[in-house]
Design an enzyme around this catalytic site. Structure first.
Site, PDB file in Angstrom:
ATOM      1  N   MET A  13      -1.573  -6.483   7.074  1.00 11.96           N
ATOM      2  CA  MET A  13      -2.629  -7.317   6.579  1.00 11.96           C
ATOM      3  C   MET A  13      -2.432  -8.112   5.348  1.00 11.96           C
ATOM      4  SD  MET A  13      -5.865  -4.650   7.199  1.00 11.96           S
ATOM      5  CE  MET A  13      -5.763  -3.682   8.538  1.00 11.96           C
ATOM      6  N   SER A  14      -0.867  -8.627   5.326  1.00 12.43           N
ATOM      7  CA  SER A  14      -0.490  -9.157   3.772  1.00 12.43           C
ATOM      8  C   SER A  14       0.838  -9.971   4.104  1.00 12.43           C
ATOM      9  CB  SER A  14      -0.161  -7.968   2.788  1.00 12.43           C
ATOM     10  OG  SER A  14       0.796  -6.997   3.167  1.00 12.43           O
ATOM     11  N   HIS A  49      -6.554   4.620   6.843  1.00 15.87           N
ATOM     12  CA  HIS A  49      -5.767   4.350   5.584  1.00 15.87           C
ATOM     13  C   HIS A  49      -5.040   5.549   5.146  1.00 15.87           C
ATOM     14  CE1 HIS A  49      -4.940   1.786   2.383  1.00 15.87           C
ATOM     15  NE2 HIS A  49      -5.875   2.354   1.566  1.00 15.87           N
ATOM     16  N   ASN A  61       2.626   3.926  11.117  1.00 15.00           N
ATOM     17  CA  ASN A  61       1.852   4.532  12.052  1.00 15.00           C
ATOM     18  C   ASN A  61       2.137   3.615  13.524  1.00 15.00           C
ATOM     19  OD1 ASN A  61      -0.091   2.759  10.554  1.00 15.00           O
ATOM     20  ND2 ASN A  61      -0.590   2.388  12.495  1.00 15.00           N
ATOM     21  N   ALA A  67       2.841  -1.739   4.000  1.00 17.89           N
ATOM     22  CA  ALA A  67       2.707  -1.060   5.111  1.00 17.89           C
ATOM     23  C   ALA A  67       2.467  -1.650   6.363  1.00 17.89           C
ATOM     24  CB  ALA A  67       1.736   0.217   4.788  1.00 17.89           C
ATOM     25  N   SER A 115       0.686  -1.344   0.002  1.00 14.81           N
ATOM     26  CA  SER A 115      -0.108  -0.016   0.035  1.00 14.81           C
ATOM     27  C   SER A 115       0.756   1.054   0.100  1.00 14.81           C
ATOM     28  CB  SER A 115      -0.879   0.122   1.107  1.00 14.81           C
ATOM     29  OG  SER A 115      -1.835  -0.978   1.186  1.00 14.81           O
ATOM     30  N   HIS A 162      -3.484   1.191  -4.765  1.00 11.75           N
ATOM     31  CA  HIS A 162      -3.090   0.046  -5.508  1.00 11.75           C
ATOM     32  C   HIS A 162      -3.494   0.153  -7.081  1.00 11.75           C
ATOM     33  CE1 HIS A 162      -1.658  -2.686  -2.212  1.00 11.75           C
ATOM     34  NE2 HIS A 162      -2.438  -1.802  -1.508  1.00 11.75           N
ATOM     35  N   TYR A 198      -8.671  -9.627   3.050  1.00 12.30           N
ATOM     36  CA  TYR A 198      -9.805  -8.896   3.468  1.00 12.30           C
ATOM     37  C   TYR A 198     -10.448  -8.443   2.246  1.00 12.30           C
ATOM     38  CZ  TYR A 198      -6.727  -4.808   2.494  1.00 12.30           C
ATOM     39  OH  TYR A 198      -6.129  -3.722   1.936  1.00 12.30           O
ATOM     40  N   GLU A 199      -9.989  -8.559   1.074  1.00 14.18           N
ATOM     41  CA  GLU A 199     -10.940  -8.063  -0.154  1.00 14.18           C
ATOM     42  C   GLU A 199     -11.892  -9.118  -0.300  1.00 14.18           C
ATOM     43  OE1 GLU A 199      -8.641  -6.096  -3.321  1.00 14.18           O
ATOM     44  OE2 GLU A 199      -6.924  -7.019  -2.259  1.00 14.18           O
ATOM     45  N   HIS A 248      -5.466  -8.840  -1.100  1.00 12.42           N
ATOM     46  CA  HIS A 248      -5.446  -9.189   0.401  1.00 12.42           C
ATOM     47  C   HIS A 248      -6.719 -10.157   0.645  1.00 12.42           C
ATOM     48  CE1 HIS A 248      -3.767  -4.937  -0.111  1.00 12.42           C
ATOM     49  NE2 HIS A 248      -2.850  -5.511   0.639  1.00 12.42           N
TER      50      HIS A 248
HETATM   51 CL1  6GU Z   1      -2.185  -0.347  12.744  1.00 11.23          CL
HETATM   52  N1  6GU Z   1      -2.605  -2.675  11.929  1.00 11.23           N
HETATM   53  C1  6GU Z   1      -2.660  -3.302  10.760  1.00 11.23           C
HETATM   54  N2  6GU Z   1      -3.185  -4.369  10.594  1.00 11.23           N
HETATM   55  N3  6GU Z   1      -2.067  -3.122   9.485  1.00 11.23           N
HETATM   56  C2  6GU Z   1      -1.759  -1.932   9.126  1.00 11.23           C
HETATM   57  C3  6GU Z   1      -1.502  -0.933  10.103  1.00 11.23           C
HETATM   58  C4  6GU Z   1      -2.094  -1.499  11.553  1.00 11.23           C
HETATM   59  N4  6GU Z   1      -0.889   0.173   9.641  1.00 11.23           N
HETATM   60  C5  6GU Z   1      -0.673  -0.172   8.644  1.00 11.23           C
HETATM   61  N5  6GU Z   1      -1.035  -1.276   8.109  1.00 11.23           N
END
Ligand code: 6GU
Length: 287
Positions: A221-222, A259, A245, A118, A35, A66, A90-91, A88
């Site tokens: 998440m990947s 996001h 973050n 990310a 991302s 993307h 989650y998609e 992903h």
């Molecule tokens: Cl805080 N959590 C998750 N699961 N994925 C992220 C994230 C946080 N920040 C960027 N991608």
């Protein structure tokens, strides 16, 4: 949803053969852009673009940030193929679809896979904009059986019970550290453990505390599914997380991850990330 739509060797082969008929590039290096990290693909020389929608058998990407295309081209004179946009879980994609491109890469001749993502940081001392060289991962969905390698094993790709104790190539990690020192950016680069969670929601405070106590440095998440499939079929793997973050680990913290913020930090450090990967591709040993 994750139960078997069966993807056969022929399905990967058809897609690979089509791509090989469309380009003269014969990449040994594959790169997956996370991302906000799609700029990486824009640095390829003599690029040839293939929107996912035009590639027979390819899944379609749906996430903002993307682009959704394969880019073939050269990095430091070495032929590469880049996924600009990944799939992903989650998609709603099955893990078979999520990792489809990795096996196609294998059939194109790719021997080294570079993955980027990310991620949110859990480790003290990590800050937004930092880069984490992935040393190892915790595949949270995988621990519960959501794993792209479940189902009948395709012995043409790899063994039924693959070892995963040395997935992220040590030589490449050392080389990356060397490059980072030469670039003068060592103060914001770490080596750490990545955890994949299913998403699409970010973590609750209790989940963040749990992951932190498990020794996880960054969460996203990947990546884990693609890395499993790459390692299974004998590819050398290198992974980088861009810390976008800090994960909220306290009930007193008012900050909220979003996001857009994740994409913004991607833009901020994409230049260093690009330089690191370009140098790595230029200097890695090849068979
Ligand atoms: Cl805080 N959590 C998750 N699961 N994925 C992220 C994230 C946080 N920040 C960027 N991608």
């Amino acid at each position: 949803m994750h139960s078997k739509e069966q993807i056969n060797h022929d399905d990967y082969q058809k897609t690979a053969d089509w791509l090989l008929s469309q380009t003269k590039q014969r990449p040994l290096v594959g790169i997956i852009c996370g991302s906000g990290l799609g700029l990486l693909a824009d640095s390829l020389k003599n690029p040839e673009l293939f929107p996912y929608a035009d590639i027979p058998g390819f899944p379609q990407s749906t996430v903002q940030g993307h682009a959704g295309r394969l880019v073939f081209g050269e990095m430091k004179g070495r032929s590469c193929v880049c996924m600009q946009g990944r799939f992903h879980m989650y998609e709603g994609h099955s893990l078979g679809k999520t990792t489809f491109p990795v096996r196609v890469f294998k059939l194109l001749g790719v021997e080294t896979l570079i993955v980027t993502n990310a991620a949110g940081s859990l480790a003290d001392g990590y800050h937004p904009g930092d880069i984490m060289i992935i040393k190892d991962h915790v595949n949270v969905p995988g621990l519960a059986g959501l794993n792209p390698l479940t189902g009948p094993n395709d012995d043409k790709f790899g063994p039924r019970f693959p070892a995963m104790s040395s997935v992220y190539d040590k030589g490449l990690r050392c080389l990356a550290m060397d490059i980072v020192k030469q670039m003068g950016v060592a103060q914001f680069v770490h080596e750490g453990v990545y955890a994949m969670v299913g998403g699409p929601n970010f973590e609750t405070v209790a989940e963040a505390k749990l992951l932190h106590r498990l020794g996880v440095d960054a969460v996203g998440m990947s990546t884990a599914p693609e890395v499993l499939v790459a390692s299974h079929c004998g590819m050398r793997v290198f992974g980088l997380s861009l810390i976008t973050n800090k994960v909220v680990r306290s009930y007193d913290d008012e900050e909220q991850v979003n996001h857009e913020g994740v994409l913004e930090v991607g833009k901020m450090r994409s230049q260093s990330l690009q330089t690191l990967i370009t140098q790595l591709v230029g200097r890695m040993d090849m068979n």
